[in-house]
Design an enzyme around this catalytic site. Structure first.
Site, PDB file in Angstrom:
ATOM      1  N   GLU A  95       0.816  -1.211   0.000  1.00 50.31           N
ATOM      2  CA  GLU A  95       0.000   0.000   0.000  1.00 50.31           C
ATOM      3  C   GLU A  95       0.849   1.261   0.000  1.00 50.31           C
ATOM      4  OE1 GLU A  95      -2.221  -1.136   3.686  1.00 50.31           O
ATOM      5  OE2 GLU A  95      -1.529   0.802   4.392  1.00 50.31           O
ATOM      6  N   CYS A 108       3.505   8.461   0.658  1.00 45.98           N
ATOM      7  CA  CYS A 108       4.149   7.566   1.604  1.00 45.98           C
ATOM      8  C   CYS A 108       4.282   6.218   0.912  1.00 45.98           C
ATOM      9  CB  CYS A 108       3.301   7.442   2.857  1.00 45.98           C
ATOM     10  SG  CYS A 108       3.949   6.226   4.003  1.00 45.98           S
ATOM     11  N   CYS A 115       7.080  -7.125   6.704  1.00 43.49           N
ATOM     12  CA  CYS A 115       8.196  -6.592   7.495  1.00 43.49           C
ATOM     13  C   CYS A 115       8.584  -7.637   8.533  1.00 43.49           C
ATOM     14  CB  CYS A 115       7.759  -5.306   8.195  1.00 43.49           C
ATOM     15  SG  CYS A 115       9.071  -4.498   9.129  1.00 43.49           S
ATOM     16  N   CYS A 119       7.571  -4.914  15.395  1.00 44.61           N
ATOM     17  CA  CYS A 119       7.087  -3.920  16.370  1.00 44.61           C
ATOM     18  C   CYS A 119       5.671  -4.293  16.806  1.00 44.61           C
ATOM     19  CB  CYS A 119       7.106  -2.515  15.764  1.00 44.61           C
ATOM     20  SG  CYS A 119       8.764  -1.985  15.313  1.00 44.61           S
ATOM     21  N   CYS A 122       2.381  -2.575  15.355  1.00 46.52           N
ATOM     22  CA  CYS A 122       2.343  -2.304  13.921  1.00 46.52           C
ATOM     23  C   CYS A 122       1.697  -3.447  13.154  1.00 46.52           C
ATOM     24  CB  CYS A 122       3.757  -2.065  13.414  1.00 46.52           C
ATOM     25  SG  CYS A 122       3.826  -1.663  11.664  1.00 46.52           S
ATOM     26  N   GLY A 162       7.380  -1.964   5.834  1.00 43.45           N
ATOM     27  CA  GLY A 162       8.755  -2.404   5.633  1.00 43.45           C
ATOM     28  C   GLY A 162       9.769  -1.550   6.356  1.00 43.45           C
ATOM     29  N   CYS A 336      -0.421   2.373   8.938  1.00 51.15           N
ATOM     30  CA  CYS A 336       0.336   1.225   9.407  1.00 51.15           C
ATOM     31  C   CYS A 336      -0.157  -0.140   8.969  1.00 51.15           C
ATOM     32  CB  CYS A 336       0.411   1.275  10.923  1.00 51.15           C
ATOM     33  SG  CYS A 336       0.805   2.900  11.511  1.00 51.15           S
TER      34      CYS A 336
HETATM   35  N1  SAH Z   1      10.146   0.501   9.533  1.00 47.27           N
HETATM   36  C1  SAH Z   1      10.240   1.919   9.537  1.00 47.27           C
HETATM   37  C2  SAH Z   1       9.205   2.621   8.676  1.00 47.27           C
HETATM   38  C3  SAH Z   1       7.801   2.128   8.714  1.00 47.27           C
HETATM   39  S1  SAH Z   1       6.806   2.484  10.079  1.00 47.27           S
HETATM   40  C4  SAH Z   1      10.207   2.449  10.964  1.00 47.27           C
HETATM   41  O1  SAH Z   1      10.070   1.645  11.887  1.00 47.27           O
HETATM   42  O2  SAH Z   1      10.389   3.646  11.171  1.00 47.27           O
HETATM   43  C5  SAH Z   1       6.487   4.200  10.091  1.00 47.27           C
HETATM   44  C6  SAH Z   1       6.201   4.716  11.483  1.00 47.27           C
HETATM   45  O3  SAH Z   1       4.885   4.342  11.931  1.00 47.27           O
HETATM   46  C7  SAH Z   1       7.171   4.177  12.530  1.00 47.27           C
HETATM   47  O4  SAH Z   1       7.531   5.206  13.417  1.00 47.27           O
HETATM   48  C8  SAH Z   1       6.309   3.145  13.213  1.00 47.27           C
HETATM   49  O5  SAH Z   1       6.822   2.805  14.472  1.00 47.27           O
HETATM   50  C9  SAH Z   1       4.963   3.822  13.236  1.00 47.27           C
HETATM   51  N2  SAH Z   1       3.822   2.951  13.477  1.00 47.27           N
HETATM   52  C10 SAH Z   1       3.639   1.690  13.091  1.00 47.27           C
HETATM   53  N3  SAH Z   1       2.450   1.220  13.512  1.00 47.27           N
HETATM   54  C11 SAH Z   1       1.859   2.222  14.179  1.00 47.27           C
HETATM   55  C12 SAH Z   1       0.614   2.362  14.848  1.00 47.27           C
HETATM   56  N4  SAH Z   1      -0.256   1.370  14.909  1.00 47.27           N
HETATM   57  N5  SAH Z   1       0.345   3.558  15.422  1.00 47.27           N
HETATM   58  C13 SAH Z   1       1.220   4.578  15.335  1.00 47.27           C
HETATM   59  N6  SAH Z   1       2.405   4.509  14.733  1.00 47.27           N
HETATM   60  C14 SAH Z   1       2.731   3.344  14.159  1.00 47.27           C
END
Ligand code: SAH
Length: 361
Positions: A95, A108, A115, A119, A122, A162, A336
């Site tokens: 996406e 974006c 990935c 986390c 996420c 990713g 996300c």
């Molecule tokens: N892998 C990279 C880029 C992708 S995530 C990274 O970790 O930075 C982009 C951002 O969105 C990151 O800061 C991630 O931690 C955040 N993110 C992911 N899921 C989220 C969620 N459910 N709520 C808020 N931020 C989120």
């Protein structure tokens, strides 16, 4: 990818010139082809009308032209954010999000299908990593969105599904291609790359001569809390990650953005804000607070708005630059990996992303 065929959209102009010379063609043909691919952004060799028919045919035999196929489009009713679900040539799904800002249009993009960083909050990581995206597939997200919306894109954030530093070579090649003046010609200053903090590639990246804005997903003020939210924190200590950010700033002169997703009861207390303030005190940086987007597979809750404001106030006491990210396109699950995930879970033949669709206020 069509088997055996080379991915022409991932070649630099220099490489394309060498390819053409090897084919017994004149070098200027490479410049014409590069223009068709990255300026006109055509989807078929047959549209390269200033090339002899025989050459067009030969190109189609030797090379594949990666074009993403739109699978689904969600337009926000609240703002002008549009989320696209694209199928890659092998039908994996990713996406990308188109956002309109006063300063220009932003996209974006995803850097991987899935990935492997894990986390906890996420959605992009739930099905693990499918595969890395090719430079052409990162470029295509921008090219196709321009074509589909009829709008010029001036900014890119690599913040979709990713971990870009986990796909380093393709990321760097993508950045060189998107900023090439003979192609899209995007300003390097208009690009942000977000990482969860892989230290070795971050250090290498500081030496590439590609001074993008680096965003570091911090999400916690100490190792213990960070390990609860981000498995990658078991691999690198906060000290190592922050040192890599300091190094990036020293080498590129670009101020680091620290992203901090606020999760109720996990990392949003006054003590957390104080600890973060001390950690970043006197650093030339910027903190972006993101009220976490709850995903249905986890029971994390968003911090209350009062906590978010208090958090900001505390950081400001340490003279830290803070913004709170307002979610654009919240009504279309622009955050996300949610759209991809719901697509994968449904009966669609194809499936997908991250912290996207955001604006600061
Ligand atoms: N892998 C990279 C880029 C992708 S995530 C990274 O970790 O930075 C982009 C951002 O969105 C990151 O800061 C991630 O931690 C955040 N993110 C992911 N899921 C989220 C969620 N459910 N709520 C808020 N931020 C989120």
């Amino acid at each position: 990818m069509e088997t055996g065929k080379k991915d022409i959209k991932s070649y630099t102009l220099q490489e394309l010139s060498e390819e053409l010379l090897t084919m017994g063609e004149k070098k200027f043909r490479a410049a014409q082809i590069f223009d068709w691919l990255h300026k006109s952004q055509v989807t078929d060799f047959s549209r390269m009308t200033n090339l002899p028919e025989t050459l067009r045919k030969r190109l189609a035999e030797v090379y594949t032209l990666v074009v993403l196929r739109e699978v689904k489009r969600l337009s926000s009713a609240q703002d002008e954010t549009v989320k696209f679900l694209f199928a890659l040539p092998d039908d994996k799904v990713i996406e990308s999000v188109f956002m309109k800002y006063k300063h220009g249009n932003s996209v974006c993009i995803s850097s991987q299908a899935g990935c492997r960083m894990g986390c906890r909050f996420c959605a992009s990581t739930l099905g693990g990593l499918e595969r890395n995206l090719l430079p052409s597939e990162m470029l295509e997200q921008i090219y196709r969105i321009q074509e589909l919306t009829g709008e010029r894109v001036s900014n890119v954030v690599v913040m979709g599904t990713g971990e870009p530093m986990d796909n380093y070579g393709n990321l760097v090649r993508f950045l060189r291609l998107i900023t090439d003046a003979k192609g899209q010609g995007m300003s390097i200053r208009n690009i942000t790359v977000s990482t969860c903090g892989l230290v070795e590639p971050m250090r290498r990246f500081a030496e590439e001569g590609l001074p993008v804005t680096l965003a570091l997903s911090l999400h916690a003020p100490n190792d213990e809390a960070r390990r609860r939210l981000m498995p990658v924190a078991n691999r690198y200590s906060l000290e190592e990650v922050i040192a890599a950010c300091d190094n990036y700033f020293e080498k590129t002169g670009r101020r680091i953005t620290y992203e901090y997703s606020l999760v109720a009861g996990e990392n949003d207390t006054g003590a957390d804000a104080d600890e973060l303030g001390k950690l970043l005190y006197k650093k030339n940086c910027h903190v972006n607070l993101i009220p976490v987007n709850p995903i249905k597979e986890r029971d994390y809750r968003q911090s209350s708005f009062k906590n978010v404001l208090n958090f900001r106030k505390t950081l400001e006491k340490y003279n830290i630059n803070v913004t709170i990210r307002r979610e654009l396109g919240a009504d279309i699950g622009a955050a996300c990996g949610q759209l991809r995930k719901s697509h994968l879970d449904s009966d669609f033949p194809a499936k997908n992303s991250c912290g996207t669709g955001c604006e600061q206020y």
